[in-house]
Write a protein that holds these residues in place. Structure first.
Motif, PDB file in Angstrom:
ATOM      1  N   LYS A  17      -2.074  10.275   0.634  1.00  0.00           N
ATOM      2  CA  LYS A  17      -2.356   9.789   1.993  1.00  0.00           C
ATOM      3  C   LYS A  17      -1.501  10.508   3.021  1.00  0.00           C
ATOM      4  N   ASN A  18      -0.331  10.990   2.590  1.00  0.00           N
ATOM      5  CA  ASN A  18       0.583  11.694   3.493  1.00  0.00           C
ATOM      6  C   ASN A  18       0.403  13.207   3.445  1.00  0.00           C
ATOM      7  N   GLY A  19      -0.730  13.672   2.914  1.00  0.00           N
ATOM      8  CA  GLY A  19      -1.055  15.095   2.984  1.00  0.00           C
ATOM      9  C   GLY A  19      -0.719  15.923   1.763  1.00  0.00           C
ATOM     10  N   CYS A  20      -0.211  15.348   0.717  1.00  0.00           N
ATOM     11  CA  CYS A  20       0.099  16.086  -0.501  1.00  0.00           C
ATOM     12  C   CYS A  20      -1.191  16.561  -1.163  1.00  0.00           C
ATOM     13  N   ASP A  21      -1.185  17.785  -1.678  1.00  0.00           N
ATOM     14  CA  ASP A  21      -2.342  18.325  -2.394  1.00  0.00           C
ATOM     15  C   ASP A  21      -2.114  18.382  -3.899  1.00  0.00           C
ATOM     16  N   TYR A  22      -0.871  18.607  -4.321  1.00  0.00           N
ATOM     17  CA  TYR A  22      -0.531  18.756  -5.738  1.00  0.00           C
ATOM     18  C   TYR A  22       0.828  18.084  -5.948  1.00  0.00           C
ATOM     19  N   LEU A  23       0.840  17.099  -6.805  1.00  0.00           N
ATOM     20  CA  LEU A  23       2.059  16.322  -7.038  1.00  0.00           C
ATOM     21  C   LEU A  23       2.458  16.381  -8.504  1.00  0.00           C
ATOM     22  N   TYR A  24       3.737  16.488  -8.741  1.00  0.00           N
ATOM     23  CA  TYR A  24       4.288  16.351 -10.088  1.00  0.00           C
ATOM     24  C   TYR A  24       5.580  15.559  -9.984  1.00  0.00           C
ATOM     25  N   GLY A  25       6.017  15.036 -11.099  1.00  0.00           N
ATOM     26  CA  GLY A  25       7.217  14.208 -11.069  1.00  0.00           C
ATOM     27  C   GLY A  25       8.024  14.331 -12.332  1.00  0.00           C
ATOM     28  N   HIS A  60       3.084  18.855 -17.255  1.00  0.00           N
ATOM     29  CA  HIS A  60       1.719  18.743 -16.738  1.00  0.00           C
ATOM     30  C   HIS A  60       1.198  17.309 -16.781  1.00  0.00           C
ATOM     31  N   SER A  61       1.687  16.526 -17.710  1.00  0.00           N
ATOM     32  CA  SER A  61       1.245  15.126 -17.809  1.00  0.00           C
ATOM     33  C   SER A  61       1.586  14.322 -16.568  1.00  0.00           C
ATOM     34  N   THR A  62       2.501  14.825 -15.743  1.00  0.00           N
ATOM     35  CA  THR A  62       2.882  14.116 -14.518  1.00  0.00           C
ATOM     36  C   THR A  62       2.057  14.552 -13.316  1.00  0.00           C
ATOM     37  N   THR A  63       1.250  15.596 -13.458  1.00  0.00           N
ATOM     38  CA  THR A  63       0.605  16.176 -12.285  1.00  0.00           C
ATOM     39  C   THR A  63      -0.628  15.403 -11.833  1.00  0.00           C
ATOM     40  N   ALA A  64      -0.877  15.530 -10.549  1.00  0.00           N
ATOM     41  CA  ALA A  64      -2.106  15.021  -9.934  1.00  0.00           C
ATOM     42  C   ALA A  64      -2.423  15.970  -8.790  1.00  0.00           C
ATOM     43  N   TYR A  65      -3.691  16.293  -8.649  1.00  0.00           N
ATOM     44  CA  TYR A  65      -4.084  17.158  -7.538  1.00  0.00           C
ATOM     45  C   TYR A  65      -5.482  16.803  -7.080  1.00  0.00           C
ATOM     46  N   VAL A  99      -1.070  27.240  -3.074  1.00  0.00           N
ATOM     47  CA  VAL A  99      -1.145  25.780  -3.172  1.00  0.00           C
ATOM     48  C   VAL A  99       0.274  25.238  -3.034  1.00  0.00           C
ATOM     49  N   LYS A 100       0.437  24.273  -2.166  1.00  0.00           N
ATOM     50  CA  LYS A 100       1.761  23.697  -1.918  1.00  0.00           C
ATOM     51  C   LYS A 100       2.020  22.564  -2.900  1.00  0.00           C
ATOM     52  N   PHE A 101       3.052  22.721  -3.672  1.00  0.00           N
ATOM     53  CA  PHE A 101       3.429  21.707  -4.650  1.00  0.00           C
ATOM     54  C   PHE A 101       4.404  20.732  -4.011  1.00  0.00           C
ATOM     55  N   ASP A 102       4.293  19.485  -4.366  1.00  0.00           N
ATOM     56  CA  ASP A 102       5.241  18.457  -3.939  1.00  0.00           C
ATOM     57  C   ASP A 102       5.686  17.734  -5.199  1.00  0.00           C
ATOM     58  N   PHE A 103       6.901  17.247  -5.198  1.00  0.00           N
ATOM     59  CA  PHE A 103       7.377  16.537  -6.368  1.00  0.00           C
ATOM     60  C   PHE A 103       8.022  15.231  -5.956  1.00  0.00           C
ATOM     61  N   THR A 104       8.125  14.364  -6.921  1.00  0.00           N
ATOM     62  CA  THR A 104       8.866  13.130  -6.752  1.00  0.00           C
ATOM     63  C   THR A 104       9.877  13.048  -7.882  1.00  0.00           C
ATOM     64  N   PRO A 105      11.070  12.586  -7.603  1.00  0.00           N
ATOM     65  CA  PRO A 105      12.028  12.408  -8.692  1.00  0.00           C
ATOM     66  C   PRO A 105      11.683  11.207  -9.578  1.00  0.00           C
ATOM     67  N   ALA A 106      10.726  10.398  -9.135  1.00  0.00           N
ATOM     68  CA  ALA A 106      10.329   9.222  -9.918  1.00  0.00           C
ATOM     69  C   ALA A 106       9.763   9.656 -11.272  1.00  0.00           C
ATOM     70  N   THR A 107      10.049   8.892 -12.293  1.00  0.00           N
ATOM     71  CA  THR A 107       9.507   9.146 -13.625  1.00  0.00           C
ATOM     72  C   THR A 107       8.079   8.620 -13.659  1.00  0.00           C
ATOM     73  N   LEU A 108       7.133   9.544 -13.831  1.00  0.00           N
ATOM     74  CA  LEU A 108       5.710   9.214 -13.762  1.00  0.00           C
ATOM     75  C   LEU A 108       5.068   9.014 -15.124  1.00  0.00           C
ATOM     76  N   CYS A 109       5.649   9.612 -16.160  1.00  0.00           N
ATOM     77  CA  CYS A 109       5.012   9.495 -17.469  1.00  0.00           C
ATOM     78  C   CYS A 109       6.024   9.622 -18.591  1.00  0.00           C
ATOM     79  N   ALA A 110       5.564   9.211 -19.756  1.00  0.00           N
ATOM     80  CA  ALA A 110       6.282   9.449 -21.006  1.00  0.00           C
ATOM     81  C   ALA A 110       5.483  10.514 -21.754  1.00  0.00           C
ATOM     82  N   TYR A 111       6.116  11.639 -21.989  1.00  0.00           N
ATOM     83  CA  TYR A 111       5.487  12.779 -22.655  1.00  0.00           C
ATOM     84  C   TYR A 111       5.805  12.698 -24.147  1.00  0.00           C
ATOM     85  N   ARG A 112       4.752  12.554 -24.954  1.00  0.00           N
ATOM     86  CA  ARG A 112       4.948  12.355 -26.393  1.00  0.00           C
ATOM     87  C   ARG A 112       5.106  13.710 -27.100  1.00  0.00           C
ATOM     88  N   VAL A 113       6.216  13.880 -27.793  1.00  0.00           N
ATOM     89  CA  VAL A 113       6.498  15.083 -28.577  1.00  0.00           C
ATOM     90  C   VAL A 113       6.166  14.768 -30.034  1.00  0.00           C
TER      91      VAL A 113
END
Length: 142
Positions: A17-25, A60-65, A99-113
């Protein structure tokens, strides 16, 4: 097999909503039964560093675009997917095109190894060679 964490959808929607096009965290890696392995903190993406180090440090599991970005940049298959480099190469192609990337320090996912996962079973010499070839194929701005 990865898990979205609470508030991920809301945080992503707010960023868009604030203009982000590609987000990861940030993420946390977990084992097969969900035990925490380690924190995977997100930081600012820097194209020059990503090219030099052949690593972009984006889980990549944290990304949204946005949909229009997904349509413009189809997910690669073939050798890059076989080596688990499809997300990495996709992100570098996007960044190279501005493409402008934006990030959040928030933990968005648990990545299973997983022991059987591609990052655990792939040939690291093949990965290194593929990364070098891919970067050399890019038109790096002067």
């Amino acid at each position: 097999d990865d898990l979205a964490l609470p508030k991920r959808a809301q945080l992503t929607a707010d960023k868009f909503k604030n203009g982000c096009d590609y987000l990861y965290g940030s993420a946390v890696s977990i084992d097969a039964v969900g035990r925490k392995i380690k924190e995977l903190p997100a930081d600012f993406f820097d194209l020059d560093t990503a090219l030099k180090e052949r690593a972009n440090r984006i889980v990549h599991s944290t990304t949204a675009y946005r949909k229009e970005i997904a349509l413009k940049y189809p997910h690669p298959g073939g050798e890059m997917a076989r080596l688990g480099l499809d997300d990495w190469s996709l992100q570098l192609n996007m960044a190279m095109d501005g493409v402008k990337f934006d990030f959040t320090p928030a933990t968005l996912c648990a990545y299973r190894v997983l022991e059987s996962g591609i990052t655990m079973t792939r040939n690291n010499d093949e990965v290194s060679a593929a990364k070098i070839a891919f970067i050399e194929s890019l038109k790096v701005p002067a």
